[in-house]
Design an enzyme around this catalytic site. Structure first.
Site, mmCIF file in Angstrom:
data_model
loop_
_atom_site.group_PDB
_atom_site.id
_atom_site.type_symbol
_atom_site.label_atom_id
_atom_site.label_comp_id
_atom_site.label_asym_id
_atom_site.label_seq_id
_atom_site.Cartn_x
_atom_site.Cartn_y
_atom_site.Cartn_z
ATOM 1 N N ASP A 120 -8.035 -3.011 2.291
ATOM 2 C CA ASP A 120 -6.903 -3.933 2.198
ATOM 3 C C ASP A 120 -7.196 -5.289 2.841
ATOM 4 O O ASP A 120 -6.408 -6.227 2.692
ATOM 5 C CB ASP A 120 -5.665 -3.323 2.876
ATOM 6 C CG ASP A 120 -5.257 -2.006 2.236
ATOM 7 O OD1 ASP A 120 -5.169 -1.965 1.002
ATOM 8 O OD2 ASP A 120 -5.040 -1.030 2.974
ATOM 9 N N ASP A 150 0.845 -1.177 0.000
ATOM 10 C CA ASP A 150 0.000 0.000 0.000
ATOM 11 C C ASP A 150 0.891 1.241 0.000
ATOM 12 O O ASP A 150 2.013 1.199 0.501
ATOM 13 C CB ASP A 150 -0.880 -0.023 1.249
ATOM 14 C CG ASP A 150 -1.929 1.069 1.241
ATOM 15 O OD1 ASP A 150 -2.401 1.416 0.162
ATOM 16 O OD2 ASP A 150 -2.250 1.565 2.326
#
Length: 993
Positions: A721, A425
Site C-alpha cells: 500500500d 484496503d
C-alpha cells in the site's frame, strides 16, 4: 535438506550455488541486499519551508515595508507585530510536524545481519542477509522470511503469507517452476513459483535462486515509490494561494488609490504646495522607489491579470527570490535616482539648493501618506489567516487523537475533509484481519447425545499445528499462533468453553500427517479418551474429504453418505460463494494398534463429521461508516489482493455493492492493468471493487482519480500500500497492523484500524475548513469596511477617520484575536450531511462573498453616514477636543460593529443561535471578553497615542446596545432558517462517537 550430505556438501549439480568470485561479481553488478532509506531533510530546512506559504510571503513583504517606513518616524509597532505573528504561526506549524516526524521517523528496516542459509561452491553455509547476492541459492523453512526475491527450485508443502505485499491474509501455496500448469497463476497476485522478500513461510520448506536484491526486489521498489517525493499541493494550500493573490491585488490597489487620494486632497486643501521643479523631483523619487520595490508590485500586477483570466509568466529576472535579486532591483532604483538627480541638477531642472528640492513639510506629508498606504496593506493582508490556519490545524491535530487519528503531517487534518474518494484496503480496515469461525455445519450436532460435539472438539484440539498465546490479544485474551485457519478453530473452541491444551493432552497422538497442497488434507492418529479406541481425525478441503467418506454421522447415528452428499455440497457452495473458507472434518475408528497403522490407508471409508465456514469478519461499525460516507458524498472504493468472490461478498456485507450494481463496478487488477489510459480513466470512476490488485494497480487508480480532480484518500497497512499512500492526497495507515513502510508513507495513522475513525477524520477536516472560512468571512468584512473608510474619508472632509495606531489595534483584536477565537470552534456532525467541496472550489464560497460584500457595504454606508452626522457641517478636526471626542465615538462604533459580527461569523454554515453552546468554546468567550474590555480601556486611557478621549457611561451604553443590532438581526435570520428546516442536523461531536 535432501540435496546436502552429512559433510555439508550438496549432491545436486543444480544447487551448487555461486563461487566466491561469482558472488563478488554479482554484488558489483546488482548491488548489496539492503533497502536504501528515504532521505531526511535537516530541521532547519523543514523550518524554512514554512515560509514558502504565499500568505507568509506577503506578510513578510508588508512587515519589511512597515519597518522601513517606521525608521523615519520611530514607529516600529506595525512591522514588529507582523513579524511576531508570522514567527508564531510558522514556529507552531514546524514544531507540530517536527514532533510528529520524530515519532514516526522509521522505515521498514530488516535485520541486515540476520543469518541466512545458502549454498555456495557446493557447500552449505550461513551468511548475513546483507551479503546475499543475485544468483545465490537460498534455503527457506517454516517461520522464515526469504532474504530476497527468487525463483523456486524446490518446494515441499510450501505455503507463504504474502499479506505484506498483497493485503490477502490467507497463505498461498507455492511450487517449483514447472511443477504445476501455468493456469494456476490466473487467480494469483504473484506467480506461484516465486518467493518474495517481505513475505513469510507459514508451512513447508523450499530452495530459491535469488533473482533480485535490495532496492530491486518487489518490496524495495514498493518502498522506494512509497518514499518518493510527490510534489503534491494540498487543496487548502491551492485555495489560500488564490486568496492571497486576491487580497494582495485588492490591498495594493486600494493602498495606491488612498495614497493618490491623500496627495490630491493635500493639493486641493493647500497642505502640499510645490513648484514645478519640486514636483519633478517628487516624480523622480517615486519612480526610483517604484523600481527599487519592483519585486513587490510587479508580481501583484501579474496576479491581478491572472485573476481576470490573463495568464502570463513572470519575467525571468523576477523568478530569482534570492538576496542577490532583491539587491539588484534596489541598486537599479538607487542608480535611477542618482542619475536623474545628477541630470536634473547639472541640467538646471532642479534648484541649486539641495534643501529646496523637496520642502520638509511636504516630505513629512508624503511619508505620512505612504505610511498610511502601507498600514492599509497591513490591514488588508490578514496576518491572522496564517495563524488561524495553523491554530485550527494544531487544535484539530490534538482533538483527532481522541478519535484514534494520529496526524503525522498537519495539512492532512484539512485535506481529509476535502476527500471525494476513499480507496480502502479490505484486510484490517474493513475486516478485523482475524480468521473467525462463521458457522459450524454438523448433521449430528444436536441429536447424538453430545458425542458429535465431543469428537469435533477433540479433532480441533488434536489435529492441528497451531497454538494460542494466552494473554496476547488486544484485550488480554488469547491470540492465534501459526496457521491462521487452524488458529481460528482453536479460538472458536475457546469460545465454546473448551480448553484445547487439556483436550490435546488427553488425546495420545501416535502419528500425524501434515497438510500438503497435493494431498489437501491433514490427519492425526491417536487414542481417543472419548472412545478409548484408536481414532484417526482428518481435516481438509471438503470436496477431497467428502470423496473419502463412506458414512455421515447423523442424529440417529452413522448413515450412508450418498443420500446426504448433494445437500452437503449445496451448503458448501453457499458459503464458498460468500467468499468463506470451508474446512471439513471426518474420522475413522480402528482396533489396529497405532504403531502398525498407515494414515494414508486409514484415510478411506471415513465418517463425515461436518464442516466449518471460516471468514475474516467485517468490523461491526463499517456498514454504518460506509453509509455515513455515502451521505457525505464521499465515494468508497475497496482495493484488495483477495479473490473476486471474497471481495464481492465483503463489499455486499458492508453495503458497498448492491443488486443495482452491474459487472462494471468490479474488476480484477489484471483486467485493470490491461486497459489503456482512456479506458482505465473511465473505469476508475465506476469501479467500486478492485480485486487481486497489485501495488501499481492501486497507485494507477489513485492517479487517474486525481487527474479527474478528485481529492483521494487511501488506506492501507502493508508494504504493497506504500506507493498509493504516498501519492494520495492524504494517506491513512493502520496503527495496529500497519507495516513501517505504510506508516512512513502515510499522513495519518488510524490507531484502532477502524473505518469509523476515518469518517471521524473526514468530519474533523470539514469542520476545520469551516473554521478557516469563518475567520476569512469575519476578517474580510472588516477589511472591506476599513479600506472603504480610509479611501472615502479624505473626500468627505476627514483626513484620517481611523489613525494608523487605531487601524493596527483593529487589526490586532479583529485579526489575531479572532483567529484564536474562531479556530477552536467545536465540530458538528451536520458537515457530514453535505457533499464535499470540489478541489478547485474557491475558499470564499458564493454565499460568503455575498455576506462579505453585503455586510461590508452596510457597515460602510452606516459609518460614512455617521461621519457626516458627526461633522455637522463643521468638519471633524482631530486638533480640537470636540473633534477628537467625536472621532473616539466613531472609532468605538466601528469596533463594536465588528465585535457583534464576530458572533455571526461563528455560526457560518449553521442555523443555530450564536448564543447556544457558548460554554463549549471557552476560548471564544475569553477572547470576546478581552476584546470588549480592551476596547473600553483603550478609548478611556489611550490618550494621544490612540487619539481618543474618555466617553461617558451613557455613550457607552448607547454604542454597545445600538451596535448589538448586528447580532440580533443575525439571530432573527437564523431563527427564520431554523423554522424552515424540517431536518436539522446540527449534532455536536463527541470523541469516540
Amino acid at each position: 535438506m535432501k540435496n546436502i550430505n552429512a559433510t555439508g556438501e550438496t549432491q545436486s549439480p543444480h544447487f551448487l550455488g555461486l563461487t566466491a568470485d561469482e558472488v563478488e561479481e554479482s554484488r558489483r553488478k546488482c548491488g548489496p541486499n539492503v533497502l536504501t532509506p528515504p532521505a531526511r531533510d535537516p530541521w532547519w530546512k523543514l523550518f524554512l519551508e514554512k515560509f514558502d506559504d504565499p500568505v507568509i510571503r506577503i506578510l513578510l513583504i508588508a512587515a519589511i515595508i512597515a519597518i522601513l517606513v517606521g525608521m523615519v518616524d520611530g514607529k516600529y509597532f506595525e512591522g514588529i507585530g507582523i513579524i511576531l505573528a508570522v514567527l508564531l504561526a510558522t514556529t507552531l506549524a514546524f514544531l507540530n510536524e517536527y514532533k510528529a516526524g520524530k515519532e514516526f521517523d522509521v522505515l521498514n528496516r530488516v535485520n541486515d545481519d540476520e543469518e541466512v542459509k545458502v549454498v555456495r561452491g557446493g557447500r552449505y553455509m550461513t551468511v548475513p542477509r546483507r551479503n546475499v547476492v543475485v544468483g545465490d541459492v537460498v534455503l527457506v523453512e517454516t517461520g522464515e522470511e526469504p532474504a530476497a526475491d527468487g525463483e523456486l527450485l524446490e518446494a515441499m508443502s510450501l505455503r507463504v503469507d504474502e499479506a505484506a505485499l498483497t493485503g490477502e491474509a490467507v497463505p498461498v501455496s507455492k511450487h517449483a517452476k514447472g511443477a504445476l500448469p501455468a493456469a494456476s497463476d490466473e487467480e494469483r497476485t504473484f506467480p506461484a513459483d516465486r518467493l518474495l522478500f517481505g513475505t513469510k513461510v507459514m508451512d513447508g520448506h523450499g530452495i530459491i535462486r535469488v533473482t533480485a536484491v535490495g532496492d530491486s526486489t518487489e518490496m524495495g521498489r514498493t518502498a522506494r515509490t512509497a518514499a518518493e517525493v510527490t510534489g503534491k499541493e494540498t487543496p487548502l494550500n491551492i485555495q489560500l494561494e488564490r486568496l492571497s493573490k486576491m487580497i494582495g491585488v485588492v490591498g495594493f490597489g486600494v493602498a495606491t488609490l488612498i495614497f493618490v487620494a491623500l496627495c490630491v486632497r493635500g493639493v486641493l486643501t493647500g497642505d502640499i504646495m510645490l513648484t514645478g521643479q519640486q514636483w519633478g523631483f517628487a516624480a523622480l523619487l517615486s519612480a526610483a522607489a517604484a523600481v527599487a520595490l519592483a519585486r513587490v508590485w510587479v508580481p501583484v500586477i501579474y496576479d491581478g491579470l491572472e485573476i481576470f483570466g490573463s495568464v502570463g509568466k513572470l519575467p525571468a529576472w523576477l523568478e530569482n527570490d534570492g538576496l542577490a535579486g532583491w539587491l539588484k532591483t534596489a541598486g537599479l532604483g538607487a542608480a535611477l535616482f542618482a542619475a536623474g538627480a545628477a541630470a536634473g541638477y547639472f541640467g538646471g531642472l532642479l534648484p541649486s539648493d539641495f534643501s529646496s528640492w523637496l520642502p520638509h513639510h511636504a516630505t513629512e506629508e508624503f511619508l505620512n501618506f505612504f505610511m498610511i498606504a502601507v498600514t492599509v496593506i497591513v490591514v488588508a493582508v490578514p496576518e491572522g489567516l496564517a495563524m488561524s490556519v495553523t491554530l485550527s490545524l494544531a487544535y484539530s491535530m490534538r482533538k483527532m487523537m481522541a478519535s484514534n487519528n494520529l496526524v503525522r503531517r498537519m495539512h492532512a487534518c484539512e485535506t481529509i475533509g476535502a476527500a471525494t474518494v476513499i480507496c480502502c484496503d479490505k484486510t484490517g480496515t474493513l475486516t478485523l484481519n482475524e480468521m473467525r469461525v462463521h458457522a459450524v455445519e454438523m448433521p449430528a450436532l444436536e441429536g447424538s447425545g453430545g458425542r458429535a460435539a465431543a469428537l469435533l472438539a477433540e479433532a480441533v484440539a488434536a489435529n492441528t499445528t497451531a497454538h494460542l498465546s494466552r494473554g496476547g490479544g488486544d484485550n488480554g485474551g488469547p491470540r492465534p499462533l501459526g496457521n491462521p485457519t487452524e488458529g481460528a478453530l482453536l479460538m472458536w473452541l475457546e469460545e465454546q468453553g473448551g480448553d484445547y491444551v487439556l483436550l490435546r493432552d488427553a488425546f495420545r497422538i501416535a502419528k500425524q500427517l501434515t497438510f500438503s497442497t497435493e494431498r489437501k488434507f491433514m490427519g492425526t492418529l491417536g487414542t481417543s479418551e472419548e472412545t478409548g479406541r484408536t481414532i484417526l481425525h482428518v481435516k481438509g478441503a471438503p470436496e477431497i474429504v467428502l470423496e473419502r467418506c463412506a458414512r455421515v454421522l447423523t442424529a440417529s447415528g452413522p448413515e450412508t453418505v450418498a443420500p446426504h452428499a448433494a445437500a452437503i455440497r449445496e451448503r458448501l457452495e453457499e458459503y464458498q460463494a460468500r467468499g468463506m473458507r470451508t474446512l471439513a472434518f471426518a474420522y475413522q475408528e480402528t482396533a489396529e494398534p497405532p504403531a502398525e497403522a498407515d494414515i494414508e490407508v486409514l484415510a478411506q471409508g471415513l465418517t463425515w463429521l461436518g464442516f466449518t465456514a471460516i471468514a475474516d469478519p467485517v468490523r461491526d461499525e463499517v456498514p454504518r461508516a460506509i453509509r455515513v460516507c455515502r451521505e457525505a458524498g464521499v465515494d468508497v472504493k475497496m482495493i484488495t489482493g483477495d479473490n473476486q468472490q471474497t471481495a464481492q461478498e465483503i463489499a455486499r456485507q458492508i453495503g458497498l455493492l448492491n443488486e443495482a450494481d452491474g459487472l462494471a463496478s468490479h474488476m480484477s487488477g489484471r483486467e485493470f492493468s490491461e486497459l489503456d489510459d482512456e479506458e482505465a480513466r473511465a473505469a476508475a470512476s465506476r469501479i467500486k471493487v478492485l480485486s487481486r490488485a497489485r501495488p501499481m494497480d492501486k497507485l494507477r487508480l489513485v492517479r487517474l482519480l486525481q487527474e479527474q480532480e478528485h481529492v483521494v484518500a487511501v488506506t492501507g497497512d502493508g508494504v504493497n500500500d506504500g506507493p498509493a499512500l504516498n501519492f494520495a492526497d492524504v494517506g491513512l495507515a493502520m496503527g495496529k497492523t500497519g507495516k513501517a513502510v505504510a506508516k512512513e508513507a502515510s499522513d495519518i495513522i488510524i490507531l484502532d484500524d477502524s473505518f469509523n475513525s476515518i469518517t471521524n477524520a473526514v468530519m474533523w477536516g470539514r469542520s476545520l475548513y469551516e473554521n478557516i472560512q469563518r475567520f476569512i468571512l469575519f476578517q474580510l468584512t472588516i477589511n472591506v469596511v476599513a479600506l472603504g473608510i480610509a479611501l472615502v474619508g479624505p473626500f468627505i472632509g476627514v483626513k484620517l477617520p481611523l489613525t494608523v495606531t487605531q487601524m493596527l489595534w483593529v487589526n490586532l483584536i479583529m485579526d489575531t484575536f479572532a483567529a484564536l477565537a474562531l479556530a477552536t470552534e467545536p465540530p458538528m456532525w451536520g458537515v457530514m450531511k453535505r457533499p464535499p467541496r470540489r478541489r478547485n472550489d474557491f475558499i470564499i464560497s458564493r454565499g460568503m462573498a455575498v455576506n462579505i460584500l453585503l455586510m461590508g457595504l452596510l457597515f460602510l454606508f452606516f459609518l460614512i453616514g455617521l461621519l457626516l452626522y458627526l461633522q455637522g457641517g463643521e468638519g471633524l478636526s482631530e486638533e480640537t477636543a470636540e473633534g477628537r471626542h467625536k472621532l473616539s465615538l466613531f472609532f468605538s462604533v466601528f469596533v463594536f460593529l465588528q465585535f457583534w459580527n464576530l458572533f455571526n461569523a461563528k455560526r457560518l454554515g449553521r442555523d443555530s443561535s450564536a448564543l447556544s453552546g457558548l460554554w463549549e468554546n471557552k476560548s471564544f468567550l475569553v477572547i470576546a471578553l478581552a476584546i470588549f474590555v480592551g476596547q473600553l480601556l483603550l478609548v478611556q486611557y489611550g490618550g494621544d497615542f490612540f487619539r481618543t478621549t474618555p466617553l461617558s457611561l451613557r455613550e457607552w451604553v448607547m454604542i454597545i446596545s445600538g451596535t448589538s443590532v448586528v447580532l440580533w438581526a443575525g439571530e432573527l435570520l437564523r431563527l427564520v432558517r431554523r423554522r424552515g428546516d424540517t431536518a436539522p442536523d446540527e449534532v455536536a461531536y463527541e470523541a469516540g462517537s
